[in-house]
Motif scaffolding. Structure first.
Motif, PDB file in Angstrom:
ATOM      1  N   ASN A 120       0.862  -1.203   0.000  1.00  0.00           N
ATOM      2  CA  ASN A 120       0.000   0.000   0.000  1.00  0.00           C
ATOM      3  C   ASN A 120       0.891   1.244   0.000  1.00  0.00           C
ATOM      4  O   ASN A 120       2.119   1.129   0.156  1.00  0.00           O
ATOM      5  N   GLY A 121       0.269   2.402  -0.130  1.00  0.00           N
ATOM      6  CA  GLY A 121       1.046   3.635  -0.232  1.00  0.00           C
ATOM      7  C   GLY A 121       1.737   4.016   1.066  1.00  0.00           C
ATOM      8  O   GLY A 121       2.842   4.569   1.049  1.00  0.00           O
ATOM      9  N   THR A 122       1.087   3.732   2.186  1.00  0.00           N
ATOM     10  CA  THR A 122       1.694   4.066   3.483  1.00  0.00           C
ATOM     11  C   THR A 122       2.979   3.264   3.668  1.00  0.00           C
ATOM     12  O   THR A 122       4.003   3.796   4.099  1.00  0.00           O
ATOM     13  N   LEU A 182       5.824   4.649   1.550  1.00  0.00           N
ATOM     14  CA  LEU A 182       6.505   5.798   2.164  1.00  0.00           C
ATOM     15  C   LEU A 182       7.413   5.340   3.307  1.00  0.00           C
ATOM     16  O   LEU A 182       8.553   5.792   3.426  1.00  0.00           O
ATOM     17  N   THR A 235      -1.848  17.394   4.478  1.00  0.00           N
ATOM     18  CA  THR A 235      -1.728  16.197   3.642  1.00  0.00           C
ATOM     19  C   THR A 235      -2.591  15.122   4.270  1.00  0.00           C
ATOM     20  O   THR A 235      -3.165  15.324   5.348  1.00  0.00           O
ATOM     21  N   PHE A 236      -2.694  13.982   3.589  1.00  0.00           N
ATOM     22  CA  PHE A 236      -3.400  12.858   4.185  1.00  0.00           C
ATOM     23  C   PHE A 236      -2.549  12.333   5.339  1.00  0.00           C
ATOM     24  O   PHE A 236      -1.321  12.361   5.277  1.00  0.00           O
ATOM     25  N   ALA A 275      -1.527   9.643   6.219  1.00  0.00           N
ATOM     26  CA  ALA A 275      -0.538   8.593   5.944  1.00  0.00           C
ATOM     27  C   ALA A 275       0.873   9.139   5.732  1.00  0.00           C
ATOM     28  O   ALA A 275       1.857   8.465   6.060  1.00  0.00           O
ATOM     29  N   SER A 276       0.999  10.356   5.196  1.00  0.00           N
ATOM     30  CA  SER A 276       2.347  10.920   4.974  1.00  0.00           C
ATOM     31  C   SER A 276       3.074  11.009   6.314  1.00  0.00           C
ATOM     32  O   SER A 276       4.244  10.642   6.438  1.00  0.00           O
ATOM     33  N   VAL A 311       4.955  16.626  -0.698  1.00  0.00           N
ATOM     34  CA  VAL A 311       3.720  15.930  -1.077  1.00  0.00           C
ATOM     35  C   VAL A 311       3.160  16.591  -2.334  1.00  0.00           C
ATOM     36  O   VAL A 311       2.917  17.796  -2.348  1.00  0.00           O
ATOM     37  N   ASP A 363       6.127  12.224  -1.740  1.00  0.00           N
ATOM     38  CA  ASP A 363       4.878  11.487  -1.573  1.00  0.00           C
ATOM     39  C   ASP A 363       4.074  11.748  -2.838  1.00  0.00           C
ATOM     40  O   ASP A 363       3.504  12.827  -3.018  1.00  0.00           O
ATOM     41  N   ALA A 405       1.501   9.893  -3.997  1.00  0.00           N
ATOM     42  CA  ALA A 405       0.276   9.076  -3.994  1.00  0.00           C
ATOM     43  C   ALA A 405      -0.797   9.676  -4.903  1.00  0.00           C
ATOM     44  O   ALA A 405      -1.604   8.947  -5.473  1.00  0.00           O
ATOM     45  N   GLN A 406      -0.796  11.002  -5.026  1.00  0.00           N
ATOM     46  CA  GLN A 406      -1.874  11.660  -5.776  1.00  0.00           C
ATOM     47  C   GLN A 406      -1.396  12.193  -7.121  1.00  0.00           C
ATOM     48  O   GLN A 406      -2.069  13.042  -7.706  1.00  0.00           O
ATOM     49  N   SER A 426       0.685   5.406  -4.136  1.00  0.00           N
ATOM     50  CA  SER A 426      -0.389   4.535  -3.654  1.00  0.00           C
ATOM     51  C   SER A 426      -1.285   4.120  -4.811  1.00  0.00           C
ATOM     52  O   SER A 426      -1.613   4.945  -5.677  1.00  0.00           O
ATOM     53  N   LYS A 456      -7.243   6.300  -6.687  1.00  0.00           N
ATOM     54  CA  LYS A 456      -6.112   7.079  -7.214  1.00  0.00           C
ATOM     55  C   LYS A 456      -6.144   7.103  -8.748  1.00  0.00           C
ATOM     56  O   LYS A 456      -6.822   6.295  -9.370  1.00  0.00           O
ATOM     57  N   GLY A 477      -2.507  -1.253  -2.703  1.00  0.00           N
ATOM     58  CA  GLY A 477      -1.243  -1.449  -3.413  1.00  0.00           C
ATOM     59  C   GLY A 477      -0.445  -0.165  -3.339  1.00  0.00           C
ATOM     60  O   GLY A 477      -0.987   0.899  -3.031  1.00  0.00           O
ATOM     61  N   TYR A 505      -8.345  17.793   2.978  1.00  0.00           N
ATOM     62  CA  TYR A 505      -8.784  17.025   4.121  1.00  0.00           C
ATOM     63  C   TYR A 505      -9.314  17.999   5.160  1.00  0.00           C
ATOM     64  O   TYR A 505      -8.775  19.113   5.258  1.00  0.00           O
TER      65      TYR A 505
END
Ligand SMILES: Cc1ncc(COP(=O)(O)O)c(C=O)c1O
Length: 370
Positions: free
Chosen positions: A60-62, A65, A86-87, A89-90, A132, A158, A160-161, A182, A187, A195, A312
């Motif tokens: 996964n993305g977390t 990182l 950020t989300f 998870a970062s 990010v 990061d 992910a996006q 991520s 995404k 993933g 967020y």
């Protein structure tokens, strides 16, 4: 009933359904359920797509990182500078690697990490900057590269996006030592479950992440260090291979949809439309506007069948998980103001002009109500 969801994954699925089914059948027949040809083929293809030497698929993305941070040697006692908006998870990844997140504010226009504040927060213990690439566009990486080089700290991304995003023609993983991304279903490049991946031009970082994702082992049953079980699932790699072949076209469709929103919102003085930092090729993971009385507007939109979201609502420094960092409201005014006003409008490849017209009409109605 939601008339226009925030994200409609069914549109994409219909285009790849047969290919995914054939791919799943291939995996079932071979019974190669862990790593194997599909993961390897996806990693090669995605590395090529991003124009980097290596892609290492993880769970996964977390994890991407965290493993990336660990692979560059970040750990206990180190500080990692990252944005407050950020989300979660970062920041979780930094904490899970054993390091301390050092938060900085966003710039008020692009919502990207404020480069000047990064410079100010570089203390003796600072070991890395985690930029990010929020909402689909890259942070000012050339500035951050200069700061990182001068200070002797590691620049990480990061991403992910931001799958497919570019800055001055260079993509994710090509600016920092490495990028984590991520494949969460929503995404730009999303799997059918969890993933993630680490992208890097460094042979050493790639080798380290490959070992860390596989119990700290490069040779079966030989474990020179403690690792994790965090491999990209083989069935997810099948989905990702099918989607990757269409990612450029889908990102293009996102750009067109964003352009359409810009046009539909022209003259709407009570809506601030998103801005693109000069030099960026934006891939519009999210289309984030700003409005006053945001919570009421979201409620009205949702009631009218528009799946508006907020990415967020609470910045990292005001999350319970990070209260030990000792921050309070007022510490990061740009991130806080954004968190109160931002609103993500539905955007996905396949969204129709009629759906977008409906969204904007409902947004204007919601803003008119007393
Ligand atoms: C900016 C950012 N970083 C990290 C992550 C974590 O990824 P994942 O949910 O795959 O663990 C996400 C997405 O969820 C994200 O948006």
């Amino acid at each position: 009933m939601t008339k226009v969801p925030l994200v409609d994954l069914w549109v994409q699925h219909q285009q790849i359904a047969d290919e995914v089914q054939r791919g799943f059948a291939r995996v079932f027949e071979s019974t190669a359920f862990i790593l194997g040809d599909d993961v390897r083929a996806f990693e090669e293809a995605f590395a090529q797509f991003c124009n980097v030497r290596h892609c290492v698929g993880v769970a996964n993305g977390t994890d991407a990182l965290e493993l990336m941070l660990r692979a560059v040697g970040i750990g206990m006692g180190d500080e990692v500078i990252l944005p407050a908006n950020t989300f979660i998870a970062s920041a979780l990844a930094v904490a899970r690697a054993g390091a301390t997140p050092v938060l900085v504010d966003a710039d008020p226009l692009y919502h990207l990490i404020d480069v000047h504040q990064v410079e100010r927060r570089l203390g003796l213990r600072a070991k890395a900057i985690l930029a990010v690439h929020l909402y689909g566009q890259m942070a000012a990486m050339e500035d951050l590269q200069g700061i990182a080089q001068t200070a002797g700290v590691t620049l990480l991304e990061d991403a992910a996006q931001a799958q497919g995003a570019k800055r001055h023609g260079r993509g994710i993983g090509g600016w920092g030592i490495a990028a984590g991304t991520s494949f969460y279903p929503g995404k730009n490049l999303g799997a059918y479950g969890d993933g993630g991946a680490v992208l890097t031009n460094s042979d050493a970082v790639a080798q380290k992440v490959r070992a860390l994702r596989n119990y700290g082992s490069e040779v079966k049953y030989d474990h020179p260090e403690c690792g994790f079980n965090s491999r990209l699932d083989t069935l997810q790699a099948v989905v990702l291979r099918a989607k990757l072949a269409r990612l450029a076209a889908w990102n293009q469709a996102r750009c067109q949809a964003a352009q359409r929103y810009h046009e539909l919102l022209q003259g709407a003085d009570d809506v601030t439309v998103p801005a693109t930092l000069a030099g960026n090729e934006h891939v519009w993971h999210l289309y984030v506007v700003r409005v006053a009385r945001r919570n009421e507007v979201v409620k009205r939109l949702n009631a009218a069948g528009v799946g508006a979201g907020v990415h967020y609502p609470v910045p990292i420094h005001l999350q319970g998980a990070f209260k030990h960092l000792g921050h309070k409201r007022g510490d990061f005014p740009a991130a806080e103001a954004a968190a109160d006003e931002i609103l993500s409008l539905p955007l996905f490849p396949g969204i129709t002009p009629e759906q977008q017209q409906f969204v904007v009409a409902e947004l204007k109605k919601a803003l008119c109500q007393p």
